[in-house]
Write an enzyme that holds these catalytic residues in place. Structure first.
Site, PDB file in Angstrom:
ATOM      1  N   CYS A   1     -12.058   1.182  10.147  1.00  0.00           N
ATOM      2  CA  CYS A   1     -12.315   2.569  10.566  1.00  0.00           C
ATOM      3  C   CYS A   1     -13.797   2.873  10.746  1.00  0.00           C
ATOM      4  O   CYS A   1     -14.159   3.917  11.284  1.00  0.00           O
ATOM      5  CB  CYS A   1     -11.698   3.545   9.572  1.00  0.00           C
ATOM      6  SG  CYS A   1      -9.909   3.477   9.620  1.00  0.00           S
TER       7      CYS A   1
ATOM      8  N   HIS B   1     -14.758  10.775   9.379  1.00  0.00           N
ATOM      9  CA  HIS B   1     -13.611  10.009   9.872  1.00  0.00           C
ATOM     10  C   HIS B   1     -12.330  10.761   9.493  1.00  0.00           C
ATOM     11  O   HIS B   1     -12.192  11.245   8.370  1.00  0.00           O
ATOM     12  CB  HIS B   1     -13.630   8.618   9.230  1.00  0.00           C
ATOM     13  CG  HIS B   1     -12.391   7.825   9.485  1.00  0.00           C
ATOM     14  ND1 HIS B   1     -11.893   7.609  10.756  1.00  0.00           N
ATOM     15  CD2 HIS B   1     -11.528   7.202   8.633  1.00  0.00           C
ATOM     16  CE1 HIS B   1     -10.795   6.887  10.675  1.00  0.00           C
ATOM     17  NE2 HIS B   1     -10.552   6.636   9.403  1.00  0.00           N
TER      18      HIS B   1
ATOM     19  N   ASN C   1      -4.811   9.721  12.372  1.00  0.00           N
ATOM     20  CA  ASN C   1      -5.927   8.781  12.203  1.00  0.00           C
ATOM     21  C   ASN C   1      -5.906   7.794  13.372  1.00  0.00           C
ATOM     22  O   ASN C   1      -5.032   6.943  13.447  1.00  0.00           O
ATOM     23  CB  ASN C   1      -5.773   8.052  10.860  1.00  0.00           C
ATOM     24  CG  ASN C   1      -6.896   7.067  10.586  1.00  0.00           C
ATOM     25  OD1 ASN C   1      -7.717   6.770  11.455  1.00  0.00           O
ATOM     26  ND2 ASN C   1      -6.935   6.556   9.375  1.00  0.00           N
TER      27      ASN C   1
HETATM   28  O1  UT7 Z   1      -8.595   5.227   7.789  1.00  0.00           O
HETATM   29  C1  UT7 Z   1      -8.620   4.163   6.895  1.00  0.00           C
HETATM   30  C2  UT7 Z   1      -8.702   4.630   5.520  1.00  0.00           C
HETATM   31  N1  UT7 Z   1      -7.426   5.158   5.100  1.00  0.00           N
HETATM   32  C3  UT7 Z   1      -7.367   6.222   4.348  1.00  0.00           C
HETATM   33  O2  UT7 Z   1      -8.402   6.787   4.063  1.00  0.00           O
HETATM   34  C4  UT7 Z   1      -6.013   6.641   3.824  1.00  0.00           C
HETATM   35  C5  UT7 Z   1      -6.115   6.953   2.362  1.00  0.00           C
HETATM   36  N2  UT7 Z   1      -4.867   7.279   1.725  1.00  0.00           N
HETATM   37  C6  UT7 Z   1      -4.121   8.375   2.021  1.00  0.00           C
HETATM   38  O3  UT7 Z   1      -4.427   9.104   2.926  1.00  0.00           O
HETATM   39  C7  UT7 Z   1      -2.980   8.708   1.112  1.00  0.00           C
HETATM   40  O4  UT7 Z   1      -3.005   7.850  -0.014  1.00  0.00           O
HETATM   41  C8  UT7 Z   1      -1.568   8.585   1.779  1.00  0.00           C
HETATM   42  C9  UT7 Z   1      -1.394   9.701   2.791  1.00  0.00           C
HETATM   43  C10 UT7 Z   1      -1.422   7.233   2.442  1.00  0.00           C
HETATM   44  C11 UT7 Z   1      -0.468   8.749   0.720  1.00  0.00           C
HETATM   45  O5  UT7 Z   1      -0.639   9.979   0.044  1.00  0.00           O
HETATM   46  P1  UT7 Z   1      -0.645  10.001  -1.556  1.00  0.00           P
HETATM   47  O6  UT7 Z   1      -0.734  11.423  -1.940  1.00  0.00           O
HETATM   48  O7  UT7 Z   1      -1.727   9.091  -2.025  1.00  0.00           O
HETATM   49  O8  UT7 Z   1       0.773   9.472  -1.905  1.00  0.00           O
HETATM   50  P2  UT7 Z   1       1.176   8.206  -2.789  1.00  0.00           P
HETATM   51  O9  UT7 Z   1       0.949   6.951  -2.042  1.00  0.00           O
HETATM   52  O10 UT7 Z   1       0.594   8.327  -4.158  1.00  0.00           O
HETATM   53  O11 UT7 Z   1       2.717   8.451  -2.930  1.00  0.00           O
HETATM   54  C12 UT7 Z   1       3.242   9.603  -3.637  1.00  0.00           C
HETATM   55  C13 UT7 Z   1       4.739   9.632  -3.418  1.00  0.00           C
HETATM   56  C14 UT7 Z   1       5.414   8.263  -3.638  1.00  0.00           C
HETATM   57  O12 UT7 Z   1       6.665   8.506  -4.206  1.00  0.00           O
HETATM   58  P3  UT7 Z   1       6.920   8.327  -5.792  1.00  0.00           P
HETATM   59  O13 UT7 Z   1       6.555   6.896  -6.090  1.00  0.00           O
HETATM   60  O14 UT7 Z   1       6.007   9.297  -6.436  1.00  0.00           O
HETATM   61  O15 UT7 Z   1       8.370   8.642  -5.933  1.00  0.00           O
HETATM   62  C15 UT7 Z   1       5.583   7.735  -2.241  1.00  0.00           C
HETATM   63  O16 UT7 Z   1       6.655   6.836  -2.138  1.00  0.00           O
HETATM   64  O17 UT7 Z   1       5.006   9.986  -2.042  1.00  0.00           O
HETATM   65  C16 UT7 Z   1       5.869   9.006  -1.483  1.00  0.00           C
HETATM   66  N3  UT7 Z   1       5.592   8.913  -0.056  1.00  0.00           N
HETATM   67  C17 UT7 Z   1       6.159   9.706   0.850  1.00  0.00           C
HETATM   68  N4  UT7 Z   1       7.085  10.681   0.723  1.00  0.00           N
HETATM   69  C18 UT7 Z   1       7.477  11.316   1.851  1.00  0.00           C
HETATM   70  C19 UT7 Z   1       4.723   8.090   0.579  1.00  0.00           C
HETATM   71  N5  UT7 Z   1       4.744   8.325   1.904  1.00  0.00           N
HETATM   72  C20 UT7 Z   1       5.633   9.324   2.093  1.00  0.00           C
HETATM   73  C21 UT7 Z   1       6.105  10.023   3.226  1.00  0.00           C
HETATM   74  N6  UT7 Z   1       7.007  10.992   3.065  1.00  0.00           N
HETATM   75  N7  UT7 Z   1       5.657   9.747   4.470  1.00  0.00           N
END
Ligand code: UT7
Length: 326
Positions: free
Chosen positions: A113, A253, A283
């Site tokens: 990125c 970004h 993104n």
């Molecule tokens: O550009 C390159 C750099 N990339 C970034 O900067 C991205 C950085 N990361 C993020 O933006 C976030 O971590 C995400 C958007 C990818 C995920 O958000 P989060 O708040 O960190 O969620 P998480 O991964 O901690 O997941 C929380 C919960 C999980 O469920 P459990 O284990 O708590 O039951 C996931 O399985 O949310 C669940 N989950 C979803 N639920 C509904 C993950 N993706 C989804 C989804 N819809 N699309």
């Protein structure tokens, strides 16, 4: 002192929109979750059979048209991309040929990125050194070509687009003023593509195991993105004696609205000084920064101080101080 100024910005956005409602039909997710956790409402998707060069060409032509310059006047073309048209030759060569930039040399920059910001820095230094007169720096990514639309943790985030900036020399105190970039390869395992490179070339097994897609451990990346984007921006501002009041816009970004808000807060910048378009495009990796400049260019005036900042796979991150030139 000779510097490189951005004198035109162009963009290309595919027409097809992938909405949160569309994604609700593909994976177990909801519109509410996506908006609350990422700030994204829709992204653009390039049609099959077209690649990153298609979007890069259109964005480059848009930038040249806005400045009313022929492609023959370009000396250097750099394409920032993680989804090149082919593993080789460089997408930049395909773009230069297609737009008629016959006098230009060029290459691709891949730093996840951070690709666009690194490419902008390289081109700017070439111009400042007097080696190059005019350069095109293009960020173009067809993220849909490397996204697993069965993986809800990544497919809701990414979209396709291209943005291009034209760089020209100036003696005025505008353009690329300074930058600070960093990288830490220990972050590699948190955000990468497992197969398709020389260590694990494409095979029936790699395809079966779905290894040709973006793999991300979101939480780890999130934490680092907030801390490092804010820290490097603050260090750059301190180095140059800039306070939050001196900044017209922070240009981060666009990876996640929450990352952007947290970084802006650490920097003491109100959200009305933050460029934001993640809601409409998601993104787009190498295209987010030029797309922000493209969308906000009417709001900018000559001399405005912008801090561009990025964080991505590698890990790679950095910040660049730009004074708007037109
Ligand atoms: O550009 C390159 C750099 N990339 C970034 O900067 C991205 C950085 N990361 C993020 O933006 C976030 O971590 C995400 C958007 C990818 C995920 O958000 P989060 O708040 O960190 O969620 P998480 O991964 O901690 O997941 C929380 C919960 C999980 O469920 P459990 O284990 O708590 O039951 C996931 O399985 O949310 C669940 N989950 C979803 N639920 C509904 C993950 N993706 C989804 C989804 N819809 N699309």
């Amino acid at each position: 002192m000779r510097r490189a100024a951005i004198t035109a910005v162009g963009a290309y956005l595919p027409e097809k929109r992938l909405t949160n409602a569309d994604l609700e039909k593909l994976v177990e997710t909801t519109n509410e979750w996506i908006i609350e956790r990422t700030g994204i409402q829709e992204r653009r998707i390039l049609s099959r059979g077209k690649g990153s060069a298609y979007m890069a060409i259109a964005a480059a032509q848009d930038a040249l048209r806005r400045r009313n310059l022929p492609a023959e006047s370009i000396d250097l073309v750099i394409v920032a991309t993680v989804t090149p048209e082919h593993p080789f030759p460089a997408t930049a060569n395909i773009v230069s040929h297609a737009i008629g930039a016959h006098k230009a040399w060029g290459f691709d920059v891949e730093a996840a990125c951070s690709s666009f910001l690194y490419a902008l820095s390289i081109a700017s230094d070439s111009i400042a050194a007097g080696r190059v007169q005019r350069a095109l720096v293009i960020g173009s990514d067809k993220m849909s070509s490397i996204i697993d639309y069965r993986d809800r943790a990544t497919c809701v985030i990414f979209g396709d687009a291209a943005g291009a900036v034209l760089l020209e020399p100036t003696e005025e105190p505008v353009g690329v003023m300074d930058y600070l970039h960093q990288a830490d390869g220990s972050g590699c395992t948190f955000l990468h593509m497992k197969a398709g490179g020389s260590v694990l070339p494409p095979s029936v097994r790699t395809v079966r195991n779905r290894l040709h897609y973006v793999y991300q451990e979101g939480k780890q990346v999130f934490k680092q993105a907030v801390v490092q984007m804010a820290a490097v921006s603050e260090a750059l501002m301190q180095k140059n004696g800039l306070s939050p009041d001196d900044i017209a816009f922070f240009v981060p970004h666009q990876a996640n609205r929450r990352i952007i808000e947290a970084a802006a807060q650490r920097l003491g910048l109100p959200m009305d000084k933050v460029m934001l378009n993640i809601d409409r495009y998601g993104n787009t990796t190498s295209a987010t920064l030029p797309l922000c400049l493209y969308d906000y260019q009417e709001k900018l005036k000559k001399g405005d101080n912008l801090i561009l900042a990025t964080f991505g796979g590698g890990f790679t991150w950095g910040a660049l101080w730009l004074r708007w030139a037109f």
